[in-house]
Scaffold this motif. Structure first.
Motif, PDB file in Angstrom:
ATOM      1  N   SER A 165      16.986  45.946  19.110  1.00 33.53           N
ATOM      2  CA  SER A 165      16.301  44.875  18.394  1.00 33.53           C
ATOM      3  C   SER A 165      15.659  45.425  17.118  1.00 33.53           C
ATOM      4  O   SER A 165      15.325  46.608  17.030  1.00 33.53           O
ATOM      5  CB  SER A 165      15.213  44.252  19.275  1.00 33.53           C
ATOM      6  N   PRO A 166      15.465  44.564  16.100  1.00 37.41           N
ATOM      7  CA  PRO A 166      14.760  45.001  14.877  1.00 37.41           C
ATOM      8  C   PRO A 166      13.365  45.551  15.188  1.00 37.41           C
ATOM      9  O   PRO A 166      12.900  46.472  14.516  1.00 37.41           O
ATOM     10  CB  PRO A 166      14.686  43.714  14.055  1.00 37.41           C
ATOM     11  N   GLY A 173      12.773  53.717  13.759  1.00 37.47           N
ATOM     12  CA  GLY A 173      13.709  54.027  12.692  1.00 37.47           C
ATOM     13  C   GLY A 173      15.154  53.858  13.148  1.00 37.47           C
ATOM     14  O   GLY A 173      15.447  53.669  14.331  1.00 37.47           O
ATOM     15  N   VAL A 174      16.068  53.965  12.172  1.00 42.74           N
ATOM     16  CA  VAL A 174      17.501  53.813  12.453  1.00 42.74           C
ATOM     17  C   VAL A 174      18.088  55.165  12.819  1.00 42.74           C
ATOM     18  O   VAL A 174      17.978  56.121  12.032  1.00 42.74           O
ATOM     19  CB  VAL A 174      18.242  53.241  11.223  1.00 42.74           C
ATOM     20  N   ALA A 224      14.250  42.140  23.999  1.00 34.07           N
ATOM     21  CA  ALA A 224      12.801  42.293  24.139  1.00 34.07           C
ATOM     22  C   ALA A 224      12.265  43.486  23.367  1.00 34.07           C
ATOM     23  O   ALA A 224      11.039  43.673  23.273  1.00 34.07           O
ATOM     24  CB  ALA A 224      12.433  42.408  25.618  1.00 34.07           C
ATOM     25  N   GLY A 225      13.163  44.307  22.811  1.00 37.08           N
ATOM     26  CA  GLY A 225      12.733  45.481  22.056  1.00 37.08           C
ATOM     27  C   GLY A 225      12.449  46.683  22.908  1.00 37.08           C
ATOM     28  O   GLY A 225      11.812  47.642  22.459  1.00 37.08           O
ATOM     29  N   ASP A 226      12.925  46.674  24.155  1.00 37.91           N
ATOM     30  CA  ASP A 226      12.613  47.760  25.084  1.00 37.91           C
ATOM     31  C   ASP A 226      13.582  48.932  24.985  1.00 37.91           C
ATOM     32  O   ASP A 226      13.182  50.081  25.227  1.00 37.91           O
ATOM     33  CB  ASP A 226      12.631  47.237  26.527  1.00 37.91           C
ATOM     34  N   GLY A 244      18.549  38.804  16.166  1.00 37.52           N
ATOM     35  CA  GLY A 244      17.815  39.326  17.313  1.00 37.52           C
ATOM     36  C   GLY A 244      18.242  40.724  17.720  1.00 37.52           C
ATOM     37  O   GLY A 244      17.490  41.431  18.401  1.00 37.52           O
ATOM     38  N   LEU A 245      19.443  41.137  17.327  1.00 34.23           N
ATOM     39  CA  LEU A 245      19.943  42.478  17.621  1.00 34.23           C
ATOM     40  C   LEU A 245      20.597  43.066  16.374  1.00 34.23           C
ATOM     41  O   LEU A 245      21.159  42.325  15.556  1.00 34.23           O
ATOM     42  CB  LEU A 245      20.969  42.445  18.767  1.00 34.23           C
ATOM     43  N   LEU A 246      20.544  44.388  16.268  1.00 38.89           N
ATOM     44  CA  LEU A 246      21.191  45.123  15.188  1.00 38.89           C
ATOM     45  C   LEU A 246      22.250  46.040  15.775  1.00 38.89           C
ATOM     46  O   LEU A 246      22.073  46.589  16.877  1.00 38.89           O
ATOM     47  CB  LEU A 246      20.167  45.971  14.419  1.00 38.89           C
ATOM     48  N   VAL A 247      23.355  46.216  15.057  1.00 38.41           N
ATOM     49  CA  VAL A 247      24.411  47.140  15.486  1.00 38.41           C
ATOM     50  C   VAL A 247      24.030  48.542  15.035  1.00 38.41           C
ATOM     51  O   VAL A 247      23.700  48.760  13.861  1.00 38.41           O
ATOM     52  CB  VAL A 247      25.773  46.734  14.892  1.00 38.41           C
TER      53      VAL A 247
END
Length: 295
Positions: A165-166, A173-174, A224-226, A244-247
């Motif tokens: 999640s963002p 970080g990425v 949920a960002g977990d 809601g999600l990033l690849v």
């Protein structure tokens, strides 16, 4: 008792002679005569009295004809009913799917829209089922097909994708390398053994904060960002489009997966089974578009 011989006997009784019955059945007269004699030998009674004017039923023959003709008529009616149902695509189709395989729910809904007289019985399980023993017509199998005794119709080839999640990415970080994932909380699909991710040919063994055999649960925890996790593209596509999600690490793709529909090799597929196989293949343009959209 040989059902085919009984059918020949009924035909002789109705035609009034062996020669007329042989012509009606399109079989050689000697063959018909031999089959009737074999039936009489099996029953240990004479069924027909033969003369130059034709054939006449004996008392035993008349008794057999009374019962056999009704049975043959019922069989023909049953055959016609089956053929009619197949022509109208009416009946029950028994399917097996993996749990939480959401995109196939849409396939099945659209299939029943096209064929409203087909009833679906859907059994969801991760167990490797026996189609004959479990009474299933077609099973959906994810993964490579090895040493199968069934016929496989290939439906789709795709790759799982790594997502987070963002919110989690803002905090940590990425990740720019596979090794960097060691610093991220990960969740894996697993049946109780340690999972391994093959990312662009690099083997990564995540220290899983959560392991489960339910992709819907993994998606929920990622949203949920977990956690960072890997998902089938069709379960992640909407969340990716909605933000809601990033690849993650798209330059390190996970291995290809396959979706196949399997049915028994020794069983001639019914018209309903063939319609399902063909319809699913046509409909999978939808899944292909989802896969492209999620890249």
């Amino acid at each position: 008792m040989d059902l085919n011989a009984i059918r020949m006997f009924v035909s002789v009784a109705q035609a009034g002679s062996l020669s007329a019955a042989a012509e009606r059945l399109s079989i050689p007269l000697p063959t018909l005569s031999r089959r009737i004699r074999e039936l009489e030998q099996q029953l240990k009674v004479q069924l027909l009295e033969r003369s130059v004017r034709g054939t006449k039923l004996t008392d035993s023959g008349a008794r057999l004809y009374e019962h056999a003709s009704r049975g043959i008529e019922a069989l023909l009616e049953g055959q016609q009913a089956v053929v009619s149902d197949q022509a109208q695509l009416k009946g029950c189709l028994r399917l097996s799917l993996p749990p939480s395989f959401e995109p196939w729910w849409d396939v099945l809904s659209a299939f029943q829209d096209r064929y409203p007289q087909i009833q679906l019985s859907v059994y969801t399980t991760e167990r490797r089922i026996d189609l004959i023993e479990d009474g299933v017509d077609v099973v959906l199998r994810v993964g490579m097909i090895e040493h199968e005794t069934m016929i496989a119709r290939h439906m789709l080839t795709y790759r799982h994708i790594l997502v987070a999640s963002p919110r989690l990415i803002e905090r940590l970080g990425v990740p720019d390398t596979v090794e960097a994932l060691h610093d991220y909380p990960c969740a894996t699909w697993s049946k109780g053994t340690d999972a391994t991710w093959l990312l662009g040919g690099q083997v990564f063994k995540p220290e899983a904060k959560l392991s489960t055999n339910d992709y819907a649960h993994l998606r929920s925890r990622a949203l949920a960002g977990d956690v960072v996790t890997e998902l089938p593209p069709f379960l992640a596509a909407k969340a990716i489009r909605d933000g809601g999600l990033l690849v993650l690490l798209p330059e390190h793709p996970l291995p290809e997966q396959q979706i196949n529909l399997l049915y028994p090799s020794h069983r001639h597929p019914s018209a309903i089974v063939r319609a399902y196989l063909d319809f699913a293949q046509e409909y999978l343009g939808f899944l292909a578009e989802v896969s492209i959209a999620s890249r």
